[in-house]
Enzyme design. Structure first.
Site, PDB file in Angstrom:
ATOM      1  N   ASN A   8      12.431  -2.201 -56.675  1.00  0.00           N
ATOM      2  CA  ASN A   8      12.051  -1.123 -56.871  1.00  0.00           C
ATOM      3  C   ASN A   8      10.676  -0.909 -57.085  1.00  0.00           C
ATOM      4  O   ASN A   8      10.185  -1.294 -58.159  1.00  0.00           O
ATOM      5  CB  ASN A   8      13.095  -0.575 -58.245  1.00  0.00           C
ATOM      6  CG  ASN A   8      12.994   0.896 -58.521  1.00  0.00           C
ATOM      7  OD1 ASN A   8      12.179   1.716 -57.971  1.00  0.00           O
ATOM      8  ND2 ASN A   8      13.374   1.259 -59.431  1.00  0.00           N
ATOM      9  N   LYS A  15       9.820  -3.804 -59.748  1.00  0.00           N
ATOM     10  CA  LYS A  15      10.788  -4.454 -60.274  1.00  0.00           C
ATOM     11  C   LYS A  15      11.614  -5.117 -59.194  1.00  0.00           C
ATOM     12  O   LYS A  15      11.756  -4.574 -58.304  1.00  0.00           O
ATOM     13  CB  LYS A  15      11.895  -3.372 -61.087  1.00  0.00           C
ATOM     14  CG  LYS A  15      11.013  -2.631 -62.237  1.00  0.00           C
ATOM     15  CD  LYS A  15      11.980  -1.622 -62.781  1.00  0.00           C
ATOM     16  CE  LYS A  15      11.331  -0.715 -63.685  1.00  0.00           C
ATOM     17  NZ  LYS A  15      12.092   0.262 -64.242  1.00  0.00           N
ATOM     18  N   ASP A 147      18.038   7.031 -52.941  1.00  0.00           N
ATOM     19  CA  ASP A 147      18.802   7.922 -54.095  1.00  0.00           C
ATOM     20  C   ASP A 147      19.371   9.046 -53.596  1.00  0.00           C
ATOM     21  O   ASP A 147      20.355   9.533 -54.538  1.00  0.00           O
ATOM     22  CB  ASP A 147      17.497   8.309 -55.066  1.00  0.00           C
ATOM     23  CG  ASP A 147      17.667   7.385 -56.314  1.00  0.00           C
ATOM     24  OD1 ASP A 147      17.889   6.171 -56.328  1.00  0.00           O
ATOM     25  OD2 ASP A 147      16.692   7.925 -57.307  1.00  0.00           O
ATOM     26  N   HIS A 207      24.745   9.819 -66.176  1.00  0.00           N
ATOM     27  CA  HIS A 207      23.612   9.126 -66.244  1.00  0.00           C
ATOM     28  C   HIS A 207      22.491   9.403 -67.178  1.00  0.00           C
ATOM     29  O   HIS A 207      21.761  10.561 -66.884  1.00  0.00           O
ATOM     30  CB  HIS A 207      22.764   8.873 -64.640  1.00  0.00           C
ATOM     31  CG  HIS A 207      21.830   8.047 -64.742  1.00  0.00           C
ATOM     32  ND1 HIS A 207      21.893   6.540 -64.192  1.00  0.00           N
ATOM     33  CD2 HIS A 207      20.638   7.925 -65.105  1.00  0.00           C
ATOM     34  CE1 HIS A 207      20.629   6.162 -64.108  1.00  0.00           C
ATOM     35  NE2 HIS A 207      19.809   6.906 -64.557  1.00  0.00           N
ATOM     36  N   LEU A 208      22.337   8.963 -68.439  1.00  0.00           N
ATOM     37  CA  LEU A 208      21.535   9.350 -69.314  1.00  0.00           C
ATOM     38  C   LEU A 208      20.552   8.430 -69.782  1.00  0.00           C
ATOM     39  O   LEU A 208      20.499   7.651 -70.424  1.00  0.00           O
ATOM     40  CB  LEU A 208      22.322  10.053 -70.661  1.00  0.00           C
ATOM     41  CG  LEU A 208      23.751  10.717 -70.353  1.00  0.00           C
ATOM     42  CD1 LEU A 208      24.483  11.233 -71.911  1.00  0.00           C
ATOM     43  CD2 LEU A 208      23.090  12.121 -69.570  1.00  0.00           C
ATOM     44  N   ARG A 284      15.434   7.562 -79.395  1.00  0.00           N
ATOM     45  CA  ARG A 284      15.513   6.828 -80.853  1.00  0.00           C
ATOM     46  C   ARG A 284      14.550   7.571 -81.943  1.00  0.00           C
ATOM     47  O   ARG A 284      14.782   7.560 -83.068  1.00  0.00           O
ATOM     48  CB  ARG A 284      15.307   5.459 -80.459  1.00  0.00           C
ATOM     49  CG  ARG A 284      16.500   4.542 -79.521  1.00  0.00           C
ATOM     50  CD  ARG A 284      15.864   3.405 -79.110  1.00  0.00           C
ATOM     51  NE  ARG A 284      14.924   3.371 -78.050  1.00  0.00           N
ATOM     52  CZ  ARG A 284      14.423   2.384 -77.481  1.00  0.00           C
ATOM     53  NH1 ARG A 284      14.961   1.338 -77.504  1.00  0.00           N
ATOM     54  NH2 ARG A 284      13.239   2.400 -76.603  1.00  0.00           N
ATOM     55  N   VAL A 331      20.421   5.858 -72.576  1.00  0.00           N
ATOM     56  CA  VAL A 331      20.744   6.663 -73.725  1.00  0.00           C
ATOM     57  C   VAL A 331      22.607   6.704 -73.614  1.00  0.00           C
ATOM     58  O   VAL A 331      23.232   6.392 -74.471  1.00  0.00           O
ATOM     59  CB  VAL A 331      20.550   8.193 -73.600  1.00  0.00           C
ATOM     60  CG1 VAL A 331      21.236   9.015 -74.575  1.00  0.00           C
ATOM     61  CG2 VAL A 331      18.827   7.818 -73.739  1.00  0.00           C
TER      62      VAL A 331
END
Length: 403
Positions: A8, A15, A147, A207-208, A284, A331
């Site tokens: 990626n 990555k 994607d 997908h969070l 967070r 998340v």
């Protein structure tokens, strides 16, 4: 057995994971940050918890790829580049032409390059990453994993915008959807965990992460998703506004003196959780502030959860029911309080979730519903790299996959 690299490439990052297929064993995971800088950071994890980090100048993605492969050799992870039998690349956009992953040819590269206007931040580094691996591993099959591909099964009533039809036929303006590799992975995994054929299931995948999208998946096919022509559409995200009234763009241009590009930049990079809270795009930080009584942070969390809650209801209606709701990505996998906010009140549609299972659940596969709940609720950590490796093996015809 075959070693496959899943890659990626971002604008200033690379990555990668090295996996052994078909037994799907992760051999190494690496990250190169700040590519193009004198203080680029290279990190690799391998073996039984071994980790190596270095800070060094890396001018290009090609140098980052060379370094990554050299370190795989240096640490004995591979003994020769010949051990790498395929490289799978995450590619942002495949438009309508690519409904599946493909072997990368020069024609495919030209197509991807022509889609740059649909993903100006993502597609150039995708291409750079591919070129870098092609230069160093010229005889190894390279596979593009799009994607958008998973969402190409959406029906017209869900992918067309209510604009003059010619805009679709002439300019390709339609909903494409993103995070397809993640949604595909978690829905296939949900089928395994539920012990039911994917063809029989109606699933809602949430997908969070900093980017976030929801998909309605019926019979293993995406029938609707929240992201649209670009990843800006849909639910509130870390820095993205999500869906809003398009008339706001000329209105804000007039009021602020900004250009259309400036306004879009605000909607992409200064909005969402960050814009609402005025504090951070990291949930967070916002959750901590909300607990301390910060109204804007609490409001941002309510808006974020409410948008997801609403889409779950919409997608259940579109599929005439739902068998399971999936939470994934940073998340979704790790925030019990966000899951609670999203699920609260869904009992009317057969969602009975167990607070004792939800509380403290982080990054593990887990059912968090009561046994009697008609609709199951599952946390499934996503694994896009594994999905990329699977597609690389399948499309490249490299090894027999496990049944």
């Amino acid at each position: 057995m075959a070693k496959i690299m899943a890659v990626n490439a971002g604008s200033s990052s690379l990555k990668f994971q090295l996996l052994e297929m078909p037994n799907e064993t992760m051999i190494a995971v690496g990250l190169v940050e700040r590519v193009g800088k004198d203080d680029a950071i290279f990190t690799i994890k391998y073996g039984e918890g071994q980790k190596f980090t270095d800070v060094l100048p890396l001018a290009t993605h090609k140098e980052a790829v060379e370094l990554s492969l050299e370190k795989l050799m240096e640490f004995g992870i591979i003994s020769s580049y010949d051990e790498i039998k395929g490289v799978g690349h995450r590619v942002l956009h495949g438009k309508e032409k690519y409904a599946d992953s493909v072997i990368i040819t020069e024609d495919v590269m030209q197509d991807i390059e022509s889609y740059t206007e649909l993903g100006p931040l993502h597609i150039p580094p995708n291409l750079i990453g591919i070129r870098a691996f092609q230069a160093i591993l010229p005889n190894v099959p390279q596979v593009a994993v799009f994607d958008t591909a998973f969402h190409q099964t959406m029906p017209e009533e869900n992918f067309l915008y209510s604009l003059p039809y010619e805009y679709y036929t002439e300019y390709g303006i339609r909903k494409y959807g993103f995070h397809g590799t993640s949604h595909k992975y978690v829905t296939e995994r949900a089928s395994e965990l539920l012990g039911r054929p994917l063809q029989d299931l109606r699933l809602i995948s949430c997908h969070l992460g900093s980017g976030a999208s929801i998909a309605a998946v019926a019979g293993g096919e995406s029938i609707d998703t929240t992201m649209g022509f670009t990843p800006l559409e849909g639910i509130t995200m870390g820095t993205r506004s999500g869906s809003l009234d398009p008339a706001l763009i000329p209105f804000l241009m007039e009021k602020t003196g900004k250009t259309a590009e400036d306004v879009l930049n605000v909607m992409n990079k200064e909005s969402g959780i960050y814009g609402l809270s005025g504090l951070s795009s990291d949930l967070r930080d916002v959750q901590t502030a909300a607990k301390e009584g910060n109204h804007r942070s609490e409001m941002a969390l309510r808006i974020f959860a409410n948008r997801i809650h609403g889409y779950i209801g919409q997608y259940a209606a579109e599929m005439n029911g739902v068998d399971a709701i999936i939470f994934t990505a940073g998340v979704g996998e790790n925030s019990d309080s966000i899951r609670e906010r999203v699920l609260r009140g869904l009992e009317f549609m057969g969602v009975y979730w167990d607070p004792s299972l939800n509380n403290g659940a982080r990054g593990e596969e887990l059912f968090i519903n009561y046994p009697h709940s008609p609709v199951k609720v599952i946390i499934i950590p996503t694994n896009e790299e594994l999905m990329i490796a699977r597609d690389t093996v399948r499309v490249g015809g490299l090894v027999e996959q496990n049944a």
